[in-house]
Write an enzyme that holds these catalytic residues in place. Structure first.
Site, PDB file in Angstrom:
ATOM      1  N   PRO A  66       0.836  -1.206   0.000  1.00 51.19           N
ATOM      2  CA  PRO A  66       0.000   0.000   0.000  1.00 51.19           C
ATOM      3  C   PRO A  66       0.870   1.255   0.000  1.00 51.19           C
ATOM      4  O   PRO A  66       1.858   1.342   0.737  1.00 51.19           O
ATOM      5  CB  PRO A  66      -0.797  -0.138   1.298  1.00 51.19           C
ATOM      6  N   GLU A  67       0.495   2.204  -0.840  1.00 50.97           N
ATOM      7  CA  GLU A  67       1.237   3.452  -0.959  1.00 50.97           C
ATOM      8  C   GLU A  67       0.366   4.591  -0.438  1.00 50.97           C
ATOM      9  O   GLU A  67      -0.641   4.348   0.222  1.00 50.97           O
ATOM     10  CB  GLU A  67       1.679   3.645  -2.409  1.00 50.97           C
ATOM     11  N   LYS A 117       3.945   6.401   4.662  1.00 49.63           N
ATOM     12  CA  LYS A 117       3.107   5.201   4.580  1.00 49.63           C
ATOM     13  C   LYS A 117       2.690   4.709   5.965  1.00 49.63           C
ATOM     14  O   LYS A 117       2.256   3.565   6.117  1.00 49.63           O
ATOM     15  CB  LYS A 117       3.854   4.095   3.821  1.00 49.63           C
ATOM     16  N   HIS A 125      -4.083 -15.110  10.111  1.00 50.00           N
ATOM     17  CA  HIS A 125      -3.208 -14.043   9.650  1.00 50.00           C
ATOM     18  C   HIS A 125      -3.416 -12.739  10.412  1.00 50.00           C
ATOM     19  O   HIS A 125      -2.756 -11.737  10.099  1.00 50.00           O
ATOM     20  CB  HIS A 125      -3.410 -13.807   8.154  1.00 50.00           C
ATOM     21  N   ARG A 157       1.946 -11.848   5.334  1.00 50.10           N
ATOM     22  CA  ARG A 157       3.389 -11.987   5.120  1.00 50.10           C
ATOM     23  C   ARG A 157       4.228 -11.547   6.324  1.00 50.10           C
ATOM     24  O   ARG A 157       5.443 -11.613   6.293  1.00 50.10           O
ATOM     25  CB  ARG A 157       3.800 -11.219   3.859  1.00 50.10           C
ATOM     26  N   ARG A 166      21.634  15.503  -7.847  1.00 48.19           N
ATOM     27  CA  ARG A 166      21.502  14.076  -7.523  1.00 48.19           C
ATOM     28  C   ARG A 166      21.660  13.262  -8.803  1.00 48.19           C
ATOM     29  O   ARG A 166      20.855  13.388  -9.725  1.00 48.19           O
ATOM     30  CB  ARG A 166      20.158  13.789  -6.870  1.00 48.19           C
ATOM     31  N   ARG A 183      13.517  -3.362  -8.462  1.00 46.77           N
ATOM     32  CA  ARG A 183      12.063  -3.261  -8.464  1.00 46.77           C
ATOM     33  C   ARG A 183      11.542  -3.434  -9.884  1.00 46.77           C
ATOM     34  O   ARG A 183      12.078  -2.848 -10.836  1.00 46.77           O
ATOM     35  CB  ARG A 183      11.599  -1.890  -7.934  1.00 46.77           C
TER      36      ARG A 183
END
Length: 283
Positions: free
Chosen positions: A2-3, A60, A94, A113, A154, A263
């Protein structure tokens, strides 16, 4: 994982339901590694009897503001969800953290998880959490000029920089891909090499991708549900993410999936091509 949009919806849907409620006890904590601070025993002791005074989101993290200056900070990580249930509900295998409210209802932290995390923070701990994270991309302070200053000098590729929570908070794999697609920027472009126009396009792309997801209730690919148990529909509106082998909605070229900074990364090789080396440096 989730973002920002999914965490915001979780925080809001949870907070609306439990604001003013008092935590009677910790009903279950069967995965003590979930608790980062304080010790699990202290976590249980200090949380018992606390009243929920308000809520927010930082990066988050879901923040539940309790009485006496304490904050319960919860991170869903890869597969976590927070849902509110009636008194008679039984947690499944869970559900690794369950809180019983004084009115009988229960809050379940479901995390198949076991990556989710919980912290019970005093004011200093909350300040440290805040300081560890970068700019909120939907805040008024996150202007084009501010983004330009964050990218200046950067040399890191732009996608992993967008994922760095100490630079910009709340963006993950989904919305990094979606923002870069909107801005027509290749995910491997060095951040410092973006032109002023590209920085402005990226700023717009970040905010547009996040706002669209918020409007659609977030993205549900596997596990995400808000605290009412409802999923989002934003996955139906992806332009690049999870569209490997499908046509780009803008130009028709085939969306490619590659790996950037370990990613999975989706982009359009035509719309997001890397330009020649000397034509796009910022003035």
């Amino acid at each position: 994982m989730p973002e920002l949009p999914e965490v915001q919806h979780t925080a809001d849907s949870l907070g609306i339901q439990i604001a003013g409620a008092r935590i009677a006890r910790v009903e279950r904590l069967d995965w003590t590694r979930m608790v980062e601070t304080p010790s699990p025993d202290e976590f249980i002791r200090l949380l018992t009897g606390r009243q929920v005074r308000g809520w927010d989101r930082r990066a988050k993290w879901i923040l539940l503001f309790l009485d006496d200056g304490w904050t319960l900070a919860l991170h869903l990580r890869m597969s976590g969800s927070l849902t509110v249930h009636p008194a008679e509900a039984q947690p499944d295998k869970h559900t690794h953290l369950a809180l019983r409210l004084e009115d009988g209802r229960q809050i379940f932290f479901l995390d198949p998880r076991k990556f989710g995390r919980a912290r019970l923070l005093d004011s200093a701990g909350l300040a440290a959490l805040d300081a560890a994270h970068g700019d909120e991309p939907l805040s008024d302070a996150f202007t084009v000029e501010r983004l330009a200053s964050l990218l200046r000098n950067r040399k890191r590729a732009i996608k992993p920089l967008l994922l760095d929570q100490s630079v910009i908070a709340g963006i993950g794999n989904i919305y990094a891909d979606e923002a870069l697609w909107r801005a027509r920027i290749h995910p491997l472009r060095p951040a410092a090499d973006l032109s002023a126009a590209e920085v402005a396009a990226l700023h717009d792309g970040i905010r547009a991708a996040l706002r669209q997801a918020l409007a659609n209730g977030g993205s549900t690919l596997r596990d995400y549900r808000n605290s009412y148990g409802a999923g989002g529909t934003n996955q139906e509106h992806f332009n690049a993410y999870d569209r490997e082998g499908r046509p780009c909605p803008r130009c028709g070229a085939t969306i490619i999936k590659t790996v950037v900074a370990q990613r999975g990364t989706h982009y359009c090789p035509a719309c997001q091509a890397i330009p020649s080396a000397t034509t796009n440096r910022r003035e």
